[in-house]
Write a protein that holds these residues in place. Structure first.
Motif, PDB file in Angstrom:
ATOM      1  N   LYS A 195       2.707  11.555   5.202  1.00  0.00           N
ATOM      2  CA  LYS A 195       3.575  12.285   6.129  1.00  0.00           C
ATOM      3  C   LYS A 195       3.439  13.802   5.995  1.00  0.00           C
ATOM      4  CE  LYS A 195       5.665   8.726   8.019  1.00  0.00           C
ATOM      5  NZ  LYS A 195       5.579   8.438   9.468  1.00  0.00           N
ATOM      6  N   GLU A 204      -8.945   8.298   5.019  1.00  0.00           N
ATOM      7  CA  GLU A 204      -8.237   8.442   3.744  1.00  0.00           C
ATOM      8  C   GLU A 204      -8.463   9.844   3.177  1.00  0.00           C
ATOM      9  OE1 GLU A 204      -8.880   3.746   2.443  1.00  0.00           O
ATOM     10  OE2 GLU A 204      -9.857   5.366   1.313  1.00  0.00           O
ATOM     11  N   SER A 231       0.457   6.919   7.171  1.00  0.00           N
ATOM     12  CA  SER A 231       1.323   6.008   6.418  1.00  0.00           C
ATOM     13  C   SER A 231       2.405   6.837   5.726  1.00  0.00           C
ATOM     14  CB  SER A 231       0.495   5.220   5.405  1.00  0.00           C
ATOM     15  OG  SER A 231      -0.202   6.097   4.546  1.00  0.00           O
ATOM     16  N   SER A 232       3.258   6.176   4.969  1.00  0.00           N
ATOM     17  CA  SER A 232       4.395   6.871   4.364  1.00  0.00           C
ATOM     18  C   SER A 232       3.955   7.980   3.419  1.00  0.00           C
ATOM     19  CB  SER A 232       5.273   5.867   3.609  1.00  0.00           C
ATOM     20  OG  SER A 232       4.508   5.190   2.620  1.00  0.00           O
ATOM     21  N   GLU A 233       2.859   7.764   2.673  1.00  0.00           N
ATOM     22  CA  GLU A 233       2.419   8.772   1.715  1.00  0.00           C
ATOM     23  C   GLU A 233       1.616   9.895   2.374  1.00  0.00           C
ATOM     24  OE1 GLU A 233      -0.689   5.539   1.932  1.00  0.00           O
ATOM     25  OE2 GLU A 233       1.488   5.644   1.697  1.00  0.00           O
ATOM     26  N   SER A 291      -9.885   3.518   9.562  1.00  0.00           N
ATOM     27  CA  SER A 291      -8.911   4.333   8.845  1.00  0.00           C
ATOM     28  C   SER A 291      -9.578   5.604   8.320  1.00  0.00           C
ATOM     29  CB  SER A 291      -8.288   3.553   7.675  1.00  0.00           C
ATOM     30  OG  SER A 291      -9.288   3.174   6.739  1.00  0.00           O
ATOM     31  N   LYS A 349      -3.319   7.785   3.551  1.00  0.00           N
ATOM     32  CA  LYS A 349      -4.114   6.945   4.449  1.00  0.00           C
ATOM     33  C   LYS A 349      -3.582   7.068   5.870  1.00  0.00           C
ATOM     34  CE  LYS A 349      -5.747   2.205   5.183  1.00  0.00           C
ATOM     35  NZ  LYS A 349      -5.735   0.817   4.685  1.00  0.00           N
ATOM     36  N   PHE A 350      -4.511   7.126   6.822  1.00  0.00           N
ATOM     37  CA  PHE A 350      -4.172   7.187   8.236  1.00  0.00           C
ATOM     38  C   PHE A 350      -4.817   5.995   8.935  1.00  0.00           C
ATOM     39  CE2 PHE A 350      -4.193  11.457   6.597  1.00  0.00           C
ATOM     40  CZ  PHE A 350      -3.083  12.067   7.165  1.00  0.00           C
ATOM     41  N   ASN A 351      -4.018   5.225   9.653  1.00  0.00           N
ATOM     42  CA  ASN A 351      -4.568   4.194  10.511  1.00  0.00           C
ATOM     43  C   ASN A 351      -4.989   4.826  11.833  1.00  0.00           C
ATOM     44  OD1 ASN A 351      -4.038   2.052   8.676  1.00  0.00           O
ATOM     45  ND2 ASN A 351      -1.872   2.105   9.285  1.00  0.00           N
TER      46      ASN A 351
END
Length: 410
Positions: free
Chosen positions: A331, A285, A327-329, A283, A295-297
Motif C-alpha cells: 500500500k 514484486e 496487496s496489503s504490504e 504479478s 506484491k502487485f497483482n
C-alpha cells in the motif's frame, strides 16, 4: 548559427563546446537533470498562467551564452566522458549541494558535476513545476556561492533525455499501430533493455518513464539507470517456454534504500477458448533491502504469445488502462510506467514483435459516439414515421349547399 528544430549531433556538440576548453578560466559546472526540453522554458513560464520556475538570471548576466534547441540523446549521454577526455579536469561530484566547504583551486581546471533531483512522473503539472523550481534554486545557490568566492566559471545545464519527444511526420503517417515493431530507432530516444540467454534475446523491456514513489513522498526515477546508463543488474532474470521472470536490481537508487529489486513475472499458457497461447504478466514484486516485500497483482496485461504488449500508462492509479493492484504490504508503494512495451516469449531478431495494445479498438469515446448516433437516428426515424402518418381532408364544405356534417366516428 543553430536553427530551430535542428538536433545537434555529438560531433557538432563537441565543436560548439571547444571554446570552454581553450579559454583561460577553465572551471566548468555541469548541472545534469533527468529530462528537459527547450519547450519547458516557455511552457512553464508566466505567459501560460504558471508561476515561472526559472528565476535565475544566468543567461542575462553572462557575457556570452549558447542555447541549443535540441541535442541528440547520444551526445548528452556521453557528455561527461567527453568533458573528462577534453582536458585534465579535477572531477568533483556534488551530492550535498553545500559547496561552502568545497575547496576549488582556480589555478587548475575543475569540473563540478551537480546531479539535480528528478522531475515528478505522476502526470501532475504542478509537481513537475515544483521540481523544476527546486532545481532552479539549487543552480542559483551553487552559482551564487562561486561568484561570491571570485571564481570564474562556465555552466552547462542539460538533461540525459528530452521531456518532449516529437516523431517525424513522415514516419507517423505510415506508423499506425505498428509501434516499436517497425520503427524502433526513429521512435525511441534510447534502445530497450534486453535479457539474453546464450546468443538469443528472451526478454525485451522498454518504458519512456519508469518511476516508483515510496510513502507518497520519496520519488525513485529508474528510467536512466534502466535504459541509459544501464546501471541495473539483470543476472537473476529467468527465461523458459512457459515462465519468464524479469529481475531488475538497483544499488542505492535513493538515499535510505541500499538495494531495490523489481520482478516482472510472466507466463505463457494455452487457452482452449481462443485455441492459441497467450502471454500474461501475472504479478510485479518489489523487494527492498532484501527484506521488505511488496506484491502487485496485474489486470489487463496480456497478449498473444507471438506478440509484444504495449500500453500508454501502467501503474497503481485507478485511471490507468492497465493497473497494478497492490496487496496489503504494497500500500505504501506507487508505480508509474509510461509507454510500456514488454515481450518475454518468441522474440525474433532481437526486436519487438507486433504490439497488442491495452486500448481496444472500441474505446469509451467510440461507444459514446455510437450510442449517441443510434439515439439521434431513432429520433429521426420516429419523426419521419409520424410525418408519414399525417392525412389531409377528402371532403370540404360547399358554401351553396348544406353544411358538412362529420360524424364523431370519423
Amino acid at each position: 548559427a543553430v536553427h530551430e528544430g535542428q538536433v545537434v549531433s555529438p560531433q557538432e556538440l563537441t565543436v560548439l563546446l571547444q571554446p570552454l576548453f581553450t579559454q583561460n578560466s577553465r572551471n566548468l559546472v555541469l548541472f545534469l537533470q533527468d529530462r528537459l526540453s527547450i519547450d519547458d522554458f516557455t511552457y512553464f513560464s508566466e505567459s501560460y498562467g504558471n508561476k515561472n520556475p526559472f528565476q535565475n538570471e544566468i543567461l542575462q548576466s553572462s557575457p556570452s551564452s549558447l542555447v541549443l534547441p535540441a541535442v541528440d540523446c547520444k551526445a548528452t549521454k556521453d557528455l561527461l566522458s567527453v568533458l573528462q577526455e577534453s582536458g585534465d579536469w579535477k572531477l568533483t561530484n556534488l551530492t550535498n549541494l553545500n559547496i561552502s566547504q568545497l575547496e576549488v583551486n582556480a589555478s587548475n581546471p575543475n569540473l563540478l558535476v551537480v546531479q539535480l533531483q528528478p522531475l515528478s512522473s505522476d502526470l501532475k503539472e504542478i509537481s513537475t513545476l515544483e521540481a523544476i523550481a527546486e532545481n532552479d534554486k539549487i543552480i542559483g545557490r551553487v552559482t551564487m556561492d562561486l561568484q561570491e568566492r571570485g571564481i570564474h566559471f562556465s555552466v552547462i545545464y542539460t538533461a540525459v533525455r528530452p521531456s518532449r519527444i516529437s516523431r517525424r511526420t513522415d514516419v507517423v503517417a505510415g506508423l499506425r499501430r505498428q509501434l516499436m515493431a517497425a520503427e524502433e530507432e526513429d521512435s525511441l530516444s534510447y534502445p530497450p533493455l534486453n535479457v539474453t540467454t546464450g546468443n538469443s534475446t528472451c526478454i525485451l523491456f522498454y518504458a519512456s518513464n519508469f518511476s516508483l514513489k515510496v510513502n507518497r513522498s520519496v520519488l525513485i526515477d529508474l528510467t536512466n539507470a534502466t535504459f541509459l546508463t544501464q546501471n541495473v543488474d539483470i543476472s537473476a532474470s529467468e527465461c523458459s517456454d512457459s515462465n519468464t521472470t524479469l529481475s531488475l536490481k538497483y544499488t542505492k537508487p535513493v538515499n535510505g534504500i541500499n538495494s531495490l529489486e523489481i520482478r516482472f513475472l510472466m507466463t505463457n499458457k494455452f487457452y482452449a477458448v481462443s485455441a492459441r497461447n497467450w502471454s500474461t504478466l501475472d504479478s510485479v514484486e518489489i523487494v527492498q533491502d532484501g527484506e521488505k516485500f511488496a506484491k502487485f497483482n496485474v489486470s489487463g496485461i496480456s497478449a498473444p504469445a507471438e506478440y509484444s504488449f504495449h500500453c500508454q500508462l501502467v501503474g497503481t492509479s485507478n485511471l490507468y488502462p492497465a493497473r497494478l493492484v497492490p496487496s496489503s504490504e504494497a500500500k505504501n508503494w506507487d508505480v508509474f510506467i509510461s509507454k510500456l512495451q514488454i515481450q518475454g516469449f518468441n522474440i525474433i531478431n532481437n526486436q519487438f514483435s507486433y504490439a497488442s495494445d491495452c486500448t481496444g479498438f472500441f474505446t469509451p469515446g467510440i461507444w459514446m459516439g455510437l450510442v449517441t448516433s443510434i439515439i439521434l437516428l431513432w429520433i429521426l426515424t420516429y419523426g419521419i414515421h409520424m410525418i408519414m402518418q399525417l392525412t389531409t381532408n377528402n371532403r370540404f364544405d360547399d358554401p351553396k349547399g348544406p353544411a358538412l356534417s362529420v360524424p364523431q366516428t370519423e
